[in-house]
Scaffold this motif. Structure first.
Motif, PDB file in Angstrom:
ATOM      1  N   CYS A  43       0.824  -1.220   0.000  1.00  0.00           N
ATOM      2  CA  CYS A  43       0.000   0.000   0.000  1.00  0.00           C
ATOM      3  C   CYS A  43       0.851   1.260   0.000  1.00  0.00           C
ATOM      4  CB  CYS A  43      -0.928   0.004   1.212  1.00  0.00           C
ATOM      5  SG  CYS A  43      -2.173  -1.307   1.202  1.00  0.00           S
ATOM      6  N   ARG A  44       2.016   1.186   0.593  1.00  0.00           N
ATOM      7  CA  ARG A  44       2.908   2.348   0.620  1.00  0.00           C
ATOM      8  C   ARG A  44       3.397   2.718  -0.779  1.00  0.00           C
ATOM      9  NH1 ARG A  44       3.487   5.973   4.355  1.00  0.00           N
ATOM     10  NH2 ARG A  44       5.762   6.056   4.136  1.00  0.00           N
ATOM     11  N   GLN A  45       3.264   1.786  -1.729  1.00  0.00           N
ATOM     12  CA  GLN A  45       3.659   2.079  -3.106  1.00  0.00           C
ATOM     13  C   GLN A  45       2.569   2.841  -3.875  1.00  0.00           C
ATOM     14  OE1 GLN A  45       5.164  -1.460  -5.160  1.00  0.00           O
ATOM     15  NE2 GLN A  45       5.652  -2.358  -3.173  1.00  0.00           N
ATOM     16  N   CYS A  46       1.388   2.974  -3.289  1.00  0.00           N
ATOM     17  CA  CYS A  46       0.293   3.664  -3.962  1.00  0.00           C
ATOM     18  C   CYS A  46       0.600   5.149  -4.091  1.00  0.00           C
ATOM     19  CB  CYS A  46      -1.011   3.474  -3.190  1.00  0.00           C
ATOM     20  SG  CYS A  46      -1.606   1.767  -3.173  1.00  0.00           S
ATOM     21  N   THR A  47       0.054   5.760  -5.142  1.00  0.00           N
ATOM     22  CA  THR A  47       0.255   7.190  -5.362  1.00  0.00           C
ATOM     23  C   THR A  47      -1.014   8.003  -5.145  1.00  0.00           C
ATOM     24  OG1 THR A  47      -0.207   7.006  -7.737  1.00  0.00           O
ATOM     25  CG2 THR A  47       2.079   6.716  -7.041  1.00  0.00           C
ATOM     26  N   VAL A 100     -10.543   3.593   1.146  1.00  0.00           N
ATOM     27  CA  VAL A 100     -10.343   2.310   0.481  1.00  0.00           C
ATOM     28  C   VAL A 100     -10.126   1.266   1.563  1.00  0.00           C
ATOM     29  CG1 VAL A 100      -9.070   0.990  -1.238  1.00  0.00           C
ATOM     30  CG2 VAL A 100      -9.283   3.474  -1.497  1.00  0.00           C
ATOM     31  N   ASN A 101     -10.993   0.265   1.584  1.00  0.00           N
ATOM     32  CA  ASN A 101     -10.939  -0.840   2.539  1.00  0.00           C
ATOM     33  C   ASN A 101     -10.069  -1.928   1.917  1.00  0.00           C
ATOM     34  OD1 ASN A 101     -11.414  -3.178   4.022  1.00  0.00           O
ATOM     35  ND2 ASN A 101     -13.641  -2.983   4.017  1.00  0.00           N
ATOM     36  N   GLU A 110      -2.056  -5.568  -5.879  1.00  0.00           N
ATOM     37  CA  GLU A 110      -1.396  -4.632  -6.791  1.00  0.00           C
ATOM     38  C   GLU A 110      -1.672  -3.182  -6.354  1.00  0.00           C
ATOM     39  OE1 GLU A 110       0.675  -4.889  -9.191  1.00  0.00           O
ATOM     40  OE2 GLU A 110       0.743  -7.075  -9.349  1.00  0.00           O
ATOM     41  N   PRO A 111      -0.648  -2.400  -6.070  1.00  0.00           N
ATOM     42  CA  PRO A 111      -0.880  -0.987  -5.734  1.00  0.00           C
ATOM     43  C   PRO A 111      -1.666  -0.251  -6.811  1.00  0.00           C
ATOM     44  CG  PRO A 111       1.369  -1.620  -5.197  1.00  0.00           C
ATOM     45  CD  PRO A 111       0.778  -2.770  -5.942  1.00  0.00           C
ATOM     46  N   ALA A 112      -1.479  -0.628  -8.076  1.00  0.00           N
ATOM     47  CA  ALA A 112      -2.186   0.054  -9.162  1.00  0.00           C
ATOM     48  C   ALA A 112      -3.694  -0.138  -9.058  1.00  0.00           C
ATOM     49  CB  ALA A 112      -1.689  -0.462 -10.515  1.00  0.00           C
ATOM     50  N   LEU A 113      -4.144  -1.286  -8.553  1.00  0.00           N
ATOM     51  CA  LEU A 113      -5.582  -1.504  -8.391  1.00  0.00           C
ATOM     52  C   LEU A 113      -6.140  -0.599  -7.295  1.00  0.00           C
ATOM     53  CD1 LEU A 113      -8.241  -2.976  -8.901  1.00  0.00           C
ATOM     54  CD2 LEU A 113      -7.453  -4.794  -7.351  1.00  0.00           C
ATOM     55  N   ILE A 114      -5.421  -0.478  -6.203  1.00  0.00           N
ATOM     56  CA  ILE A 114      -5.851   0.426  -5.124  1.00  0.00           C
ATOM     57  C   ILE A 114      -5.943   1.851  -5.659  1.00  0.00           C
ATOM     58  CG2 ILE A 114      -5.238   1.346  -2.849  1.00  0.00           C
ATOM     59  CD1 ILE A 114      -3.734  -1.342  -2.361  1.00  0.00           C
ATOM     60  N   ASP A 115      -4.942   2.262  -6.409  1.00  0.00           N
ATOM     61  CA  ASP A 115      -4.948   3.611  -6.980  1.00  0.00           C
ATOM     62  C   ASP A 115      -6.124   3.806  -7.940  1.00  0.00           C
ATOM     63  OD1 ASP A 115      -2.761   4.647  -5.653  1.00  0.00           O
ATOM     64  OD2 ASP A 115      -1.327   4.142  -7.235  1.00  0.00           O
ATOM     65  N   ALA A 119      -9.019   6.585  -7.614  1.00  0.00           N
ATOM     66  CA  ALA A 119      -9.248   7.575  -8.674  1.00  0.00           C
ATOM     67  C   ALA A 119     -10.690   7.549  -9.150  1.00  0.00           C
ATOM     68  CB  ALA A 119      -8.291   7.307  -9.836  1.00  0.00           C
ATOM     69  N   VAL A 120     -11.272   6.366  -9.280  1.00  0.00           N
ATOM     70  CA  VAL A 120     -12.669   6.250  -9.718  1.00  0.00           C
ATOM     71  C   VAL A 120     -13.593   6.935  -8.719  1.00  0.00           C
ATOM     72  CG1 VAL A 120     -14.549   4.573  -9.995  1.00  0.00           C
ATOM     73  CG2 VAL A 120     -12.383   4.206 -11.163  1.00  0.00           C
TER      74      VAL A 120
END
Length: 250
Positions: A43-47, A100-101, A110-115, A119-120
């Motif tokens: 999660c720390r990789q999320c932007t 985000v839960n 994947e951090p990209a999915l969290i991001d 964004a959505v």
């Protein structure tokens, strides 16, 4: 990220000690680190997250999480679900507009999915919730597995129904129509989450044992994001060993 409209997106990892199948799961060591630490580091990789926290009721989890510099919010031990735990944690996050839960047992998320979920939610003020789903071949045996939750959507991607049964039922073959396996990650608008936890469990929720049906039964809008992220969760010690093998190969 935060903007002039006051959008502030917080990722929260609910974590409890008392799992019937795997007590102490958040602190189970995988490749030398607690399970919850692997998720935290992803999660720390999320932007797109402005803040990140672990919500727990257990001092052992608190101590371990603080040792790897995580922010921990202590909550009541009486919450029936992680959603309720997150709702209480919001009291310590007054600036949060969206949440985000993030399941604390998916160390390869994947951090990209969290991001993307963040964004959505930030882009559509009318949206109550967002979640994700993996496309499955309709012939995949998982379609008939009641432990695999399926979801069907409207043409615009909004969820119509979630079920443990095969969904949809293919009376006729339809080229290009996959079955979607629901992935248990959710994003919410704060005001919706605060309302959601005040509703009693709904009839379909009780029948299927799927909390997200409470949202649909009360008229909520849930956007479903197709994803190729098939990262496995950890529900048993055996699955933890498999994750350790995957990490060694990466």
């Amino acid at each position: 990220m935060s903007d002039s409209r006051g959008t502030h997106i917080v990722g929260i990892l609910p974590a409890r000690w008392g799992s019937s199948r795997f007590p102490g799961k958040p602190l189970h060591l995988i490749a030398g680190k607690p399970l919850i630490q692997h998720v935290w580091e992803r999660c720390r990789q999320c932007t797109k997250l402005d803040a990140l926290a672990i919500a727990t009721d257990d001092a052992r989890i608190q101590s371990a999480a603080e040792a790897f510099d995580a922010r921990v919010i202590m909550t009541s031990p009486d919450h029936p679900t992680g959603t309720d735990r997150i709702a209480e944690a919001l009291g310590s996050l007054p600036q949060a507009s969206h949440i985000v839960n993030i399941q604390g047992d998916e160390p390869l998320i994947e951090p990209a999915l969290i991001d993307e979920l963040a964004a959505v939610m930030a882009a559509d003020p009318a949206l109550d919730m967002a979640t994700a789903a993996n496309p499955l071949d309709p012939a995949d045996p998982a379609v008939h597995d009641p432990n695999v939750v399926k979801v069907v959507t409207a043409l615009d991607g909004r969820a119509l129904y979630f079920s443990r049964s095969p969904l949809p039922f293919f009376r006729n073959a339809v080229d290009g129509l996959p079955v979607y396996r629901h992935k248990g990650i959710y994003a919410y608008r704060r005001s919706f989450l605060e309302t959601f936890v005040t509703w009693p469990p709904s009839p379909l929720e009780r029948a299927e044992s799927l909390e997200q049906l409470r949202a649909l039964e009360n008229g909520a809008s849930i956007q479903v994001i197709p994803t190729t992220d098939t990262s496995p969760g950890v529900d048993t010690p055996e699955q933890a060993l498999e994750i350790e093998r995957l990490l060694a190969e990466s």
